[in-house]
Design an enzyme around this catalytic site. Sequence first.
Site, PDB file in Angstrom:
ATOM      1  N   LEU A 155       4.576 -16.536  -4.990  1.00 53.37           N
ATOM      2  CA  LEU A 155       5.651 -15.530  -5.001  1.00 53.37           C
ATOM      3  C   LEU A 155       5.141 -14.146  -5.415  1.00 53.37           C
ATOM      4  CD1 LEU A 155       8.620 -17.633  -6.478  1.00 53.37           C
ATOM      5  CD2 LEU A 155       7.990 -17.279  -4.085  1.00 53.37           C
ATOM      6  N   SER A 156       3.839 -13.892  -5.230  1.00 53.59           N
ATOM      7  CA  SER A 156       3.323 -12.559  -5.577  1.00 53.59           C
ATOM      8  C   SER A 156       3.858 -11.514  -4.614  1.00 53.59           C
ATOM      9  CB  SER A 156       1.786 -12.552  -5.584  1.00 53.59           C
ATOM     10  OG  SER A 156       1.274 -13.020  -4.352  1.00 53.59           O
ATOM     11  N   ASN A 157       4.252 -11.920  -3.394  1.00 55.03           N
ATOM     12  CA  ASN A 157       4.840 -10.943  -2.466  1.00 55.03           C
ATOM     13  C   ASN A 157       6.028 -11.538  -1.704  1.00 55.03           C
ATOM     14  OD1 ASN A 157       4.872  -8.285  -1.437  1.00 55.03           O
ATOM     15  ND2 ASN A 157       3.913  -8.972   0.459  1.00 55.03           N
ATOM     16  N   SER A 163      -6.725 -11.444  11.785  1.00 54.87           N
ATOM     17  CA  SER A 163      -6.078 -10.175  12.127  1.00 54.87           C
ATOM     18  C   SER A 163      -6.902  -9.425  13.161  1.00 54.87           C
ATOM     19  CB  SER A 163      -5.984  -9.339  10.846  1.00 54.87           C
ATOM     20  OG  SER A 163      -5.703  -8.005  11.160  1.00 54.87           O
ATOM     21  N   TYR A 184      -9.639  -5.298   2.793  1.00 55.52           N
ATOM     22  CA  TYR A 184      -8.731  -6.320   3.347  1.00 55.52           C
ATOM     23  C   TYR A 184      -9.325  -6.893   4.633  1.00 55.52           C
ATOM     24  CZ  TYR A 184      -5.019  -8.149   6.289  1.00 55.52           C
ATOM     25  OH  TYR A 184      -4.295  -8.939   7.147  1.00 55.52           O
ATOM     26  N   LYS A 201     -10.976 -10.818   5.998  1.00 55.97           N
ATOM     27  CA  LYS A 201     -10.699 -11.613   7.211  1.00 55.97           C
ATOM     28  C   LYS A 201     -12.010 -11.918   7.952  1.00 55.97           C
ATOM     29  CE  LYS A 201      -6.214 -11.691   6.695  1.00 55.97           C
ATOM     30  NZ  LYS A 201      -5.562 -12.903   6.183  1.00 55.97           N
ATOM     31  N   ASN A 204       4.219  -0.587   3.120  1.00 53.63           N
ATOM     32  CA  ASN A 204       3.080   0.122   3.714  1.00 53.63           C
ATOM     33  C   ASN A 204       3.187   0.118   5.231  1.00 53.63           C
ATOM     34  OD1 ASN A 204       1.194   0.529   1.345  1.00 53.63           O
ATOM     35  ND2 ASN A 204       1.644  -1.653   1.181  1.00 53.63           N
ATOM     36  N   ASP A 224      -6.906   4.648   9.790  1.00 45.04           N
ATOM     37  CA  ASP A 224      -6.136   4.258  10.977  1.00 45.04           C
ATOM     38  C   ASP A 224      -6.947   4.491  12.257  1.00 45.04           C
ATOM     39  OD1 ASP A 224      -3.813   3.292   9.878  1.00 45.04           O
ATOM     40  OD2 ASP A 224      -2.714   5.183  10.037  1.00 45.04           O
TER      41      ASP A 224
HETATM   42  P1  NAD Z   1       3.327 -11.787   3.088  1.00 49.51           P
HETATM   43  O1  NAD Z   1       2.782 -11.012   1.937  1.00 49.51           O
HETATM   44  O2  NAD Z   1       4.762 -11.620   3.426  1.00 49.51           O
HETATM   45  O3  NAD Z   1       3.050 -13.355   2.879  1.00 49.51           O
HETATM   46  C1  NAD Z   1       1.918 -13.830   2.188  1.00 49.51           C
HETATM   47  C2  NAD Z   1       2.429 -14.805   1.147  1.00 49.51           C
HETATM   48  O4  NAD Z   1       1.315 -15.338   0.438  1.00 49.51           O
HETATM   49  C3  NAD Z   1       3.343 -14.145   0.118  1.00 49.51           C
HETATM   50  O5  NAD Z   1       4.545 -14.887   0.052  1.00 49.51           O
HETATM   51  C4  NAD Z   1       2.565 -14.219  -1.194  1.00 49.51           C
HETATM   52  O6  NAD Z   1       3.425 -14.400  -2.298  1.00 49.51           O
HETATM   53  C5  NAD Z   1       1.645 -15.399  -0.949  1.00 49.51           C
HETATM   54  N1  NAD Z   1       0.368 -15.396  -1.660  1.00 49.51           N
HETATM   55  C6  NAD Z   1      -0.552 -14.396  -1.736  1.00 49.51           C
HETATM   56  N2  NAD Z   1      -1.622 -14.814  -2.427  1.00 49.51           N
HETATM   57  C7  NAD Z   1      -1.383 -16.107  -2.774  1.00 49.51           C
HETATM   58  C8  NAD Z   1      -2.116 -17.101  -3.484  1.00 49.51           C
HETATM   59  N3  NAD Z   1      -3.336 -16.859  -3.981  1.00 49.51           N
HETATM   60  N4  NAD Z   1      -1.558 -18.322  -3.644  1.00 49.51           N
HETATM   61  C9  NAD Z   1      -0.323 -18.602  -3.160  1.00 49.51           C
HETATM   62  N5  NAD Z   1       0.422 -17.703  -2.485  1.00 49.51           N
HETATM   63  C10 NAD Z   1      -0.121 -16.481  -2.295  1.00 49.51           C
HETATM   64  O7  NAD Z   1       2.401 -11.455   4.339  1.00 49.51           O
HETATM   65  P2  NAD Z   1       2.611 -11.798   5.879  1.00 49.51           P
HETATM   66  O8  NAD Z   1       2.866 -10.524   6.586  1.00 49.51           O
HETATM   67  O9  NAD Z   1       3.527 -12.938   6.033  1.00 49.51           O
HETATM   68  O10 NAD Z   1       1.122 -12.218   6.255  1.00 49.51           O
HETATM   69  C11 NAD Z   1       0.698 -13.575   6.193  1.00 49.51           C
HETATM   70  C12 NAD Z   1      -0.781 -13.627   6.511  1.00 49.51           C
HETATM   71  O11 NAD Z   1      -0.992 -13.015   7.783  1.00 49.51           O
HETATM   72  C13 NAD Z   1      -1.661 -12.867   5.522  1.00 49.51           C
HETATM   73  O12 NAD Z   1      -2.862 -13.595   5.336  1.00 49.51           O
HETATM   74  C14 NAD Z   1      -1.958 -11.569   6.246  1.00 49.51           C
HETATM   75  O13 NAD Z   1      -3.195 -11.018   5.843  1.00 49.51           O
HETATM   76  C15 NAD Z   1      -2.002 -12.031   7.690  1.00 49.51           C
HETATM   77  N6  NAD Z   1      -1.711 -10.948   8.648  1.00 49.51           N
HETATM   78  C16 NAD Z   1      -0.528 -10.264   8.545  1.00 49.51           C
HETATM   79  C17 NAD Z   1      -0.269  -9.230   9.437  1.00 49.51           C
HETATM   80  C18 NAD Z   1       1.008  -8.428   9.324  1.00 49.51           C
HETATM   81  O14 NAD Z   1       1.093  -7.362   9.969  1.00 49.51           O
HETATM   82  N7  NAD Z   1       2.021  -8.858   8.595  1.00 49.51           N
HETATM   83  C19 NAD Z   1      -1.187  -8.910  10.450  1.00 49.51           C
HETATM   84  C20 NAD Z   1      -2.383  -9.653  10.529  1.00 49.51           C
HETATM   85  C21 NAD Z   1      -2.618 -10.680   9.623  1.00 49.51           C
HETATM   86  N1  UDP Z   2       2.642   4.419  10.199  1.00 50.46           N
HETATM   87  C1  UDP Z   2       3.292   5.627  10.026  1.00 50.46           C
HETATM   88  N2  UDP Z   2       4.079   5.775   8.919  1.00 50.46           N
HETATM   89  C2  UDP Z   2       4.255   4.780   7.992  1.00 50.46           C
HETATM   90  C3  UDP Z   2       3.590   3.538   8.202  1.00 50.46           C
HETATM   91  C4  UDP Z   2       2.786   3.406   9.318  1.00 50.46           C
HETATM   92  O1  UDP Z   2       3.161   6.545  10.828  1.00 50.46           O
HETATM   93  O2  UDP Z   2       4.965   4.984   6.995  1.00 50.46           O
HETATM   94  C5  UDP Z   2       1.803   4.240  11.406  1.00 50.46           C
HETATM   95  C6  UDP Z   2       0.347   3.958  11.082  1.00 50.46           C
HETATM   96  O3  UDP Z   2      -0.360   5.171  10.982  1.00 50.46           O
HETATM   97  C7  UDP Z   2      -0.083   3.139  12.286  1.00 50.46           C
HETATM   98  C8  UDP Z   2       1.185   2.402  12.722  1.00 50.46           C
HETATM   99  O4  UDP Z   2       2.267   3.095  12.087  1.00 50.46           O
HETATM  100  O5  UDP Z   2      -0.466   3.985  13.322  1.00 50.46           O
HETATM  101  C9  UDP Z   2       1.214   0.951  12.284  1.00 50.46           C
HETATM  102  O6  UDP Z   2       0.926   0.894  10.905  1.00 50.46           O
HETATM  103  P1  UDP Z   2       1.091  -0.444  10.087  1.00 50.46           P
HETATM  104  O7  UDP Z   2       0.698  -0.142   8.662  1.00 50.46           O
HETATM  105  O8  UDP Z   2       2.456  -1.012  10.309  1.00 50.46           O
HETATM  106  O9  UDP Z   2       0.074  -1.441  10.773  1.00 50.46           O
HETATM  107  P2  UDP Z   2      -1.530  -1.378  10.957  1.00 50.46           P
HETATM  108  O10 UDP Z   2      -1.763  -1.241  12.420  1.00 50.46           O
HETATM  109  O11 UDP Z   2      -2.054  -0.222  10.161  1.00 50.46           O
HETATM  110  O12 UDP Z   2      -1.974  -2.693  10.417  1.00 50.46           O
END
Ligand code: NAD
Ligand code: UDP
Length: 332
Positions: free
Chosen positions: A33-35, A124, A149, A153, A198, A295
Amino acid sequence: MNVLVTGGSGYIGSHTVVELMTAGHEAIIVDDLSNSKECVVSRIASICGRKPSFYRINCTDAGKLARVFVENDIDAVIHFAGYKAVGESVTTPLAYYRNNIDSTLTLLEVMEAYGCKKLVFSSSATVYGPENPHPYREDMPAIQSASPYGWTKVMIERILTDYCTSKPDFCAVLLRYFNPIGSHTSGLLGDDPNGIPNNLMPYIARVAAGQLEKLTIFGNDYRTPDGTCQRDYLHVVDLAVGHLKALEYAQDHEGVEAFNLGTGKGISVLELVKAFETANSISLPYVIGPRRAGDLPAFWADASKAKNILGWEAKLSVEDMCRSAWSFASSS
Ligand code: NAD
Ligand code: UDP
């Protein structure tokens, strides 16, 4: 199947748990539940008509994670748990390396101890780094990244590749997500990060809800058609379905395999803002600000491998993404 879903109360994880349970699987969520918030678990229950198991556990805690394997006969794991904020990873790299790498290593050790050999990992598009031309294909070198980050990956993909070499009967599916946005049609699940978002869509949604004053578009002087960055936005429900396809694939394959999950189309920040305004009949205040460090101007997926091998392709439209994102934000 009994599927352990680490990070299962987070944004993508919760949508995937819904798809898993709807398809008749059992989902066992591990999340610290950190996020995310625990109420997500009961929201999943109200969508699915039954509750997933939930353990509030940090994945770096081997003892507690092992207990989950003892109490549940786990067939496969989908590993979402990790920190994901690119900018934050630049200021706190150690926290990112510790959490993302350590949770994966611990998970692999516990999986090995309990004979679990099927893993789907949240990678990712960031692994393609600044050098590869778009559209990104899985056979391009994924060895660069622009942030700590992203490096986590890249490193985890390497760890999984080496692990599969040492354990030929293990299967790791690396899903390289592009930009998931949108929410479940119920309006009960969505992208609800702790603190100021973000990512673009949750930021837009909070501006639309009046919780933030205006959106700052990070740069309009890129060499793109309208000067703002282009990304491959896909609906989170499509993305969740992709995990079920990856699990099916893992059942009868061994070794490591990467798949892009994207639509194959680029959309600019301004286009997304306009699409959100049109889909929801809302006017969105925005200003143009400076570029955000790190970016890339534009990238999108070559999504043909997932289509040809997994039988997966994104189906939902940008309008669906914008409507559902607002439906969640305006009701939560
Ligand atoms: P999110 O933060 O909503 O979900 C991640 C969950 O993992 C959270 O509920 C957090 O509480 C939990 N968590 C974090 N560290 C933990 C730990 N050590 N033990 C147990 N729980 C932990 O993020 P999301 O957007 O759902 O992304 C999920 C995964 O997908 C992540 O690995 C992220 O890097 C990857 N990802 C996300 C995106 C995106 O745009 N959202 C894009 C590419 C990859
Ligand atoms: N972006 C923006 N304003 C914001 C957040 C994001 O203009 O407040 C832009 C960011 O520069 C990027 C696109 O939206 O071009 C997608 O950003 P996001 O952080 O959602 O995803 P990323 O591709 O960086 O993982």
